[in-house]
Design a protein around this motif. Structure first.
Motif, PDB file in Angstrom:
ATOM      1  N   ILE A   1      31.435  39.116  34.423  1.00  0.00           N
ATOM      2  CA  ILE A   1      32.583  38.750  35.357  1.00  0.00           C
ATOM      3  C   ILE A   1      32.557  37.572  35.840  1.00  0.00           C
ATOM      4  CG2 ILE A   1      33.600  39.088  37.631  1.00  0.00           C
ATOM      5  CD1 ILE A   1      32.575  42.268  37.573  1.00  0.00           C
ATOM      6  N   ALA A   2      33.038  36.464  35.805  1.00  0.00           N
ATOM      7  CA  ALA A   2      32.963  34.994  36.212  1.00  0.00           C
ATOM      8  C   ALA A   2      32.751  35.006  37.813  1.00  0.00           C
ATOM      9  CB  ALA A   2      33.978  34.052  35.473  1.00  0.00           C
ATOM     10  N   VAL A   3      31.927  34.403  38.267  1.00  0.00           N
ATOM     11  CA  VAL A   3      31.909  34.185  39.530  1.00  0.00           C
ATOM     12  C   VAL A   3      31.617  32.578  39.783  1.00  0.00           C
ATOM     13  CG1 VAL A   3      30.662  34.495  41.792  1.00  0.00           C
ATOM     14  CG2 VAL A   3      30.999  36.362  40.143  1.00  0.00           C
ATOM     15  N   PRO A   4      32.492  31.891  40.719  1.00  0.00           N
ATOM     16  CA  PRO A   4      32.301  30.602  40.513  1.00  0.00           C
ATOM     17  C   PRO A   4      31.003  30.150  41.323  1.00  0.00           C
ATOM     18  CG  PRO A   4      34.368  31.115  41.262  1.00  0.00           C
ATOM     19  CD  PRO A   4      33.662  32.298  41.143  1.00  0.00           C
ATOM     20  N   GLY A   5      30.315  28.960  40.840  1.00  0.00           N
ATOM     21  CA  GLY A   5      29.060  28.595  41.518  1.00  0.00           C
ATOM     22  C   GLY A   5      27.868  29.138  40.959  1.00  0.00           C
ATOM     23  N   LYS A   6      26.737  29.304  41.801  1.00  0.00           N
ATOM     24  CA  LYS A   6      25.787  29.766  41.111  1.00  0.00           C
ATOM     25  C   LYS A   6      25.228  31.392  41.775  1.00  0.00           C
ATOM     26  CE  LYS A   6      22.729  25.920  40.077  1.00  0.00           C
ATOM     27  NZ  LYS A   6      23.824  24.803  40.155  1.00  0.00           N
ATOM     28  N   PRO A   7      25.964  32.447  41.149  1.00  0.00           N
ATOM     29  CA  PRO A   7      25.992  33.466  41.786  1.00  0.00           C
ATOM     30  C   PRO A   7      24.423  33.990  41.772  1.00  0.00           C
ATOM     31  CG  PRO A   7      27.019  33.749  39.715  1.00  0.00           C
ATOM     32  CD  PRO A   7      26.856  32.272  39.947  1.00  0.00           C
ATOM     33  N   TYR A   8      23.803  34.414  42.802  1.00  0.00           N
ATOM     34  CA  TYR A   8      22.423  34.654  42.843  1.00  0.00           C
ATOM     35  C   TYR A   8      21.964  36.074  43.390  1.00  0.00           C
ATOM     36  CZ  TYR A   8      17.658  33.160  44.185  1.00  0.00           C
ATOM     37  OH  TYR A   8      16.099  33.225  44.620  1.00  0.00           O
ATOM     38  N   ASN A   9      21.615  36.118  44.910  1.00  0.00           N
ATOM     39  CA  ASN A   9      21.500  37.301  45.079  1.00  0.00           C
ATOM     40  C   ASN A   9      22.655  38.291  45.136  1.00  0.00           C
ATOM     41  OD1 ASN A   9      18.543  36.900  46.068  1.00  0.00           O
ATOM     42  ND2 ASN A   9      19.313  35.405  47.629  1.00  0.00           N
ATOM     43  N   ILE A  10      22.463  39.491  44.926  1.00  0.00           N
ATOM     44  CA  ILE A  10      23.554  40.592  44.706  1.00  0.00           C
ATOM     45  C   ILE A  10      23.000  41.888  45.506  1.00  0.00           C
ATOM     46  CG2 ILE A  10      22.974  41.154  42.577  1.00  0.00           C
ATOM     47  CD1 ILE A  10      25.604  41.319  41.857  1.00  0.00           C
ATOM     48  N   VAL A  11      24.219  42.532  46.090  1.00  0.00           N
ATOM     49  CA  VAL A  11      24.161  44.044  46.496  1.00  0.00           C
ATOM     50  C   VAL A  11      25.140  44.456  46.085  1.00  0.00           C
ATOM     51  CG1 VAL A  11      22.304  43.526  48.335  1.00  0.00           C
ATOM     52  CG2 VAL A  11      24.754  43.587  49.050  1.00  0.00           C
ATOM     53  N   SER A  12      25.189  45.843  45.951  1.00  0.00           N
ATOM     54  CA  SER A  12      26.545  46.681  45.440  1.00  0.00           C
ATOM     55  C   SER A  12      26.409  47.650  46.732  1.00  0.00           C
ATOM     56  CB  SER A  12      26.482  47.338  43.973  1.00  0.00           C
ATOM     57  OG  SER A  12      25.852  48.396  44.272  1.00  0.00           O
ATOM     58  N   VAL A  13      27.851  48.209  47.006  1.00  0.00           N
ATOM     59  CA  VAL A  13      28.131  49.177  47.876  1.00  0.00           C
ATOM     60  C   VAL A  13      29.402  49.960  46.924  1.00  0.00           C
ATOM     61  CG1 VAL A  13      27.455  47.756  49.830  1.00  0.00           C
ATOM     62  CG2 VAL A  13      29.820  48.322  49.370  1.00  0.00           C
ATOM     63  N   GLY A  14      29.048  51.442  47.231  1.00  0.00           N
ATOM     64  CA  GLY A  14      30.462  51.956  46.760  1.00  0.00           C
ATOM     65  C   GLY A  14      29.937  53.269  46.583  1.00  0.00           C
ATOM     66  N   CYS A  15      30.749  54.187  45.780  1.00  0.00           N
ATOM     67  CA  CYS A  15      30.410  55.593  45.270  1.00  0.00           C
ATOM     68  C   CYS A  15      31.305  55.940  44.167  1.00  0.00           C
ATOM     69  CB  CYS A  15      31.120  56.328  46.707  1.00  0.00           C
ATOM     70  SG  CYS A  15      31.196  58.092  46.398  1.00  0.00           S
ATOM     71  N   SER A  16      30.721  56.495  43.396  1.00  0.00           N
ATOM     72  CA  SER A  16      31.243  56.950  41.987  1.00  0.00           C
ATOM     73  C   SER A  16      31.855  58.145  41.745  1.00  0.00           C
ATOM     74  CB  SER A  16      30.354  56.643  41.005  1.00  0.00           C
ATOM     75  OG  SER A  16      29.060  57.453  41.146  1.00  0.00           O
ATOM     76  N   GLY A  17      32.021  59.107  42.864  1.00  0.00           N
ATOM     77  CA  GLY A  17      32.507  60.337  43.073  1.00  0.00           C
ATOM     78  C   GLY A  17      31.581  61.242  42.478  1.00  0.00           C
ATOM     79  N   ARG A  18      30.285  60.949  42.089  1.00  0.00           N
ATOM     80  CA  ARG A  18      29.292  61.836  41.717  1.00  0.00           C
ATOM     81  C   ARG A  18      28.875  62.473  42.693  1.00  0.00           C
ATOM     82  NH1 ARG A  18      25.320  61.325  37.913  1.00  0.00           N
ATOM     83  NH2 ARG A  18      26.157  60.104  36.073  1.00  0.00           N
ATOM     84  N   ILE A  19      29.497  63.568  43.324  1.00  0.00           N
ATOM     85  CA  ILE A  19      29.157  64.409  44.192  1.00  0.00           C
ATOM     86  C   ILE A  19      28.126  65.483  43.446  1.00  0.00           C
ATOM     87  CG2 ILE A  19      29.731  65.975  46.162  1.00  0.00           C
ATOM     88  CD1 ILE A  19      30.574  63.033  46.485  1.00  0.00           C
ATOM     89  N   HIS A  20      27.198  65.600  44.114  1.00  0.00           N
ATOM     90  CA  HIS A  20      26.050  66.650  43.710  1.00  0.00           C
ATOM     91  C   HIS A  20      26.511  68.095  44.146  1.00  0.00           C
ATOM     92  CE1 HIS A  20      23.047  63.275  43.109  1.00  0.00           C
ATOM     93  NE2 HIS A  20      23.716  63.429  42.051  1.00  0.00           N
ATOM     94  N   GLU A  21      27.061  68.779  43.267  1.00  0.00           N
ATOM     95  CA  GLU A  21      27.359  69.847  43.314  1.00  0.00           C
ATOM     96  C   GLU A  21      26.417  70.984  43.789  1.00  0.00           C
ATOM     97  OE1 GLU A  21      31.261  72.349  41.916  1.00  0.00           O
ATOM     98  OE2 GLU A  21      30.059  71.353  40.309  1.00  0.00           O
TER      99      GLU A  21
END
Ligand SMILES: [Zn+2]
Lengths: 331, 403
Positions: B381-401
């Motif tokens: 994924i192209a990100v303009p500039g100098k992409p450096y520190n990164i965090v992710s948030v989200g949910c993949s629907g992997r509910i532990h049944e």
């Protein structure tokens, strides 16, 4: 210095159990037991043909246990994984996933008499279960309907089935079946061990009934920290109240504690006990506020360590009955 | 937009005509928050679509911290003296048998924590404690307040400015203890104070304290001598010292991460090793893992508890099997990024977003996606500039049944 002491301890352990060491070998069935009570059952059935790794050890709380990488390694290497089921082991799914194990995960409470959680109404639960169970086309919108906030789905069943000795007999039979499936050559021995141990459990069940019969009917209400004794109550006719629910995961609410204290003040309880797996502070506080004297320590979800009064399941049940009886009749 | 979803098994039952995999993808949401190394900005990327959602302007290039819930991302700007809160726009509620994801646009919440030289920001049970090195002061605020745009903090002070840390631990606050003799040196221990700021017990010694992490019910601090391990004690936090094992080579951890799903800690150890730590283990509490080159960055996998990742200066991403305690896979992703030079020079950083491991490539202006299951390249994924520190948030629907 400390290393020498450890070595000495190891040597004395060896001299105590020379037979076990002599027979333990790479051929043995590798068994993982999720907690100490199951490990004791497995030892009685497996004898010296099995090597048992216990995840949640003596005095440990399986409800809130956090699995470690070493646990995942043990599960990965196991031939059989023995668990309670009924959502006692909240950590189980992620542990099994992390381990990548191909071993059967055997739920020992299966086939036992299982109790629904009585005093925790879940108005939506029935509806939800219907949605999930029905595979028909009429439920095609099932993924889209709104769910209310704050709706929490706990286990539907009380997981503490081992507190009924009759259920313990089912656990033992299930272990024998699992061991036979994994090690056909040892099956006769497992069955013989299970039968012999099952007879001891039968005698234990009768012994508990006889002991409880000696407690007057109006003195059979007691307090513990969490609702671990529903099966004991169901089988043996004592009433247990607790500030915490069937899981130790959620703390007792102030309202629950206040309600319990009112009940005790209305003379609804004959004795109060701490549990080996939970912090005694809350029980001590309730005892202090109501004038009840703490009648001792009950073993609910784990055995004691080897030197304690509940190092085996049979000792645990005997200790609990003797402690309860002593506190009620002594008061 | 509200996307309630059921576990995969339940979905398969409820919608039998569609493959569950595509449904799971429909019901997932993952966002990447990427701080630029040169410009004062954070770029928000939709990790599934590969598109840029928004860009927020800051005062200076930031380091990023995400909250446990994933609802908040903090941009810590040390020299500018401010911590800026961003609402990720994704919130997730676990209902046991199913989960609900709420997806909105990301936005600045309006919360700014101001003071001299903010450094470490630590969350415990929904309370954030930001430490301001220039003042030796911790400013504490709840996630609820941050999402409401409030900047009202409670403050707890230490004796002196220091490169420190604080943890709001229930009714207590754990505070790094400054080195009284050498004000520029790292802290020397942990002091526990109650809600009124009154010290409880003794200061727990922790020479050269730097690095903190939580995993499950354990909180640890890294010291030159080993770890401080904090648990809920009887009325006050209980702190014990776990010394480094005798057999370990010279070294120490100064950055720690806590395992998710499995309880363990991952730390740096010397320039070309990492250490896996189980503070509860009787033996093998510390397992060293040798790396082929010097280490650039490391991260734990919050979706697949068995794995963590390490990036080395030869441009390789390594998949670390934390159960076996060894590198399981390696993949060449970028040109070499030498560890010679300043620690904060632009170099790759790792985050995990659903099915992908994401690695920033600041000098090429892009993110590399790696399929976490096959450990093969899965796009850029192209990100303009100098992409450096990164965090992710989200949910993949992997509910532990839970059956
Ligand atoms: Zn329990």
């Amino acid at each position: 210095m400390s290393r020498m002491l450890k070595l000495a301890a190891a040597v004395s352990a060896m001299t105590l159990f020379p037979a076990m060491l002599a027979t333990a070998s790479a051929e043995n069935l590798k068994v993982v037991a999720s907690f100490s009570i199951i490990a004791d059952f497995a030892k009685n059935v497996g004898g010296d043909r099995v090597d048992i790794t216990t995840l949640v050890g003596p005095n440990g709380d399986a409800h809130v246990y956090e699995p470690k990488p070493a646990d995942a390694a043990a599960v990965a290497a196991a031939d059989v994984v023995l668990v309670n089921g009924l959502q006692l082991e909240g950590f189980l799914q992620r542990l099994v996933e992390a381990s990548g194990t191909k071993a059967p995960i055997v739920e020992l409470s299966k086939g036992g008499e299982v109790l629904k959680i009585a005093d925790e109404p879940h108005p939506h639960e029935e509806d939800d279960d219907d949605d999930h169970a029905a595979g028909e086309a009429g439920h095609a919108e099932g993924g889209q309907h709104a769910h209310e906030e704050g709706h929490h789905h706990h286990g539907e069943y009380d997981p503490h089935a081992w507190q009924s000795v009759r259920n313990a007999e089912v656990y033992v039979k299930n272990i024998a079946d699992a061991f036979c499936a994994a090690d056909a050559a040892g099956c006769d021995g497992y069955r013989a061990n299970a039968d012999a141990y099952g007879r001891k459990l039968g005698a234990l069940d009768a012994e508990i009934r006889a002991a409880i019969a000696g407690i007057p009917a109006d003195k059979r209400s007691i307090i513990t920290s969490h609702d671990a004794f529903g099966y004991f109550e169901h089988d043996y006719g004592l009433a247990f109240l607790a500030p915490e629910g069937v899981s130790t995961e959620s703390e007792a609410s102030a309202a629950d504690v206040a309600a319990l204290i009112r009940q005790i003040r209305d003379d609804k309880a004959s004795a109060i006990f701490v549990e080996n797996i939970t912090n005694p502070r809350l029980i001590e506080q309730i005892a202090g506020e109501t004038g009840l004297k703490v009648g001792g320590e009950l073993y609910s979800d784990a055995l004691s360590d080897a030197g304690g009064p509940a190092a085996t399941y049979i000792d645990m049940m005997r200790h609990n009955v003797a402690t309860i009886k002593g506190a009620i009749l002594g008061s | 937009m509200r996307l309630p979803f059921l576990s995969t098994a339940a979905l398969a039952l409820a919608l039998p005509l569609q493959p569950a995999a595509s449904l799971a993808a429909d019901l997932s949401a993952w966002r990447l928050f990427v701080a630029d190394r040169a410009e004062p900005k954070v770029t928000v990327v939709d990790a599934l679509a590969g598109t840029i959602l928004d860009t927020f302007t800051l005062r200076e290039p930031a380091s990023l911290v995400r909250s446990e819930s994933g609802r908040t991302v903090f941009a810590v700007q040390g020299d500018a003296g401010v911590v800026t809160a961003i609402a990720s726009g994704i919130s997730f509620e676990d209902h046991g048998d199913h989960g609900d994801i709420d997806v909105e646009a990301p936005k600045l919440t309006g919360t700014e924590l101001s003071g001299r030289k903010p450094s470490h920001l630590v969350e415990h049970d929904g309370a954030f404690a930001a430490f301001f090195d220039g003042e030796g002061v911790a400013r504490i605020i709840s996630e609820k307040a941050v999402l409401g745009g409030s900047s009202d903090v409670s403050e707890v002070s230490t004796a002196a400015p220091q490169h420190g840390v604080a943890v709001a631990y229930g009714a207590h606050v754990l505070l790094s203890e400054p080195n009284a003799e050498k004000p520029d040196a790292l802290p020397v221990g942990i002091r526990t104070v109650d809600a009124k700021g009154v010290q409880v017990g003794d200061v727990a010694a922790c020479p050269d304290l730097h690095g903190e992490a939580s995993s499950g019910n354990l909180l640890v601090f890294a010291c030159a001598t080993g770890l401080l391990v904090v648990t809920h004690g009887d009325g006050a936090p209980q702190i014990r010292h776990l010394p480094y094992a005798d057999g370990l080579p010279e070294g120490k951890a100064t950055t720690l991460l806590g395992g998710r799903g499995l309880q363990y800690f991952l730390g740096n150890y010397g320039p070309d090793k990492v250490v896996l730590i189980d503070p509860t283990a009787d033996k093998d509490a510390f397992r060293l893992v040798d790396l082929p080159m010097r280490r650039v960055h490391f991260a734990v996998d919050s979706v697949r508890p068995r794995f963590a990742y390490v990036f080395t200066e030869d441009g390789q991403l390594h998949q670390l099997d934390v159960v076996a305690g060894r590198i399981a896979n390696s993949l060449k992703l970028t040109e070499p990024y030498s560890m010679d030079g300043h620690w904060n020079d632009p170099r790759p950083r790792i985050a995990v977003a659903g099915d992908h491991v994401v690695v920033t490539d600041p000098l090429q202006g892009k993110l590399h996606l790696v399929d976490a299951a096959s450990f093969a390249r899965a796009g850029e994924i192209a990100v303009p500039g100098k992409p450096y520190n990164i965090v992710s948030v989200g949910c993949s629907g992997r509910i532990h049944e839970t059956e």
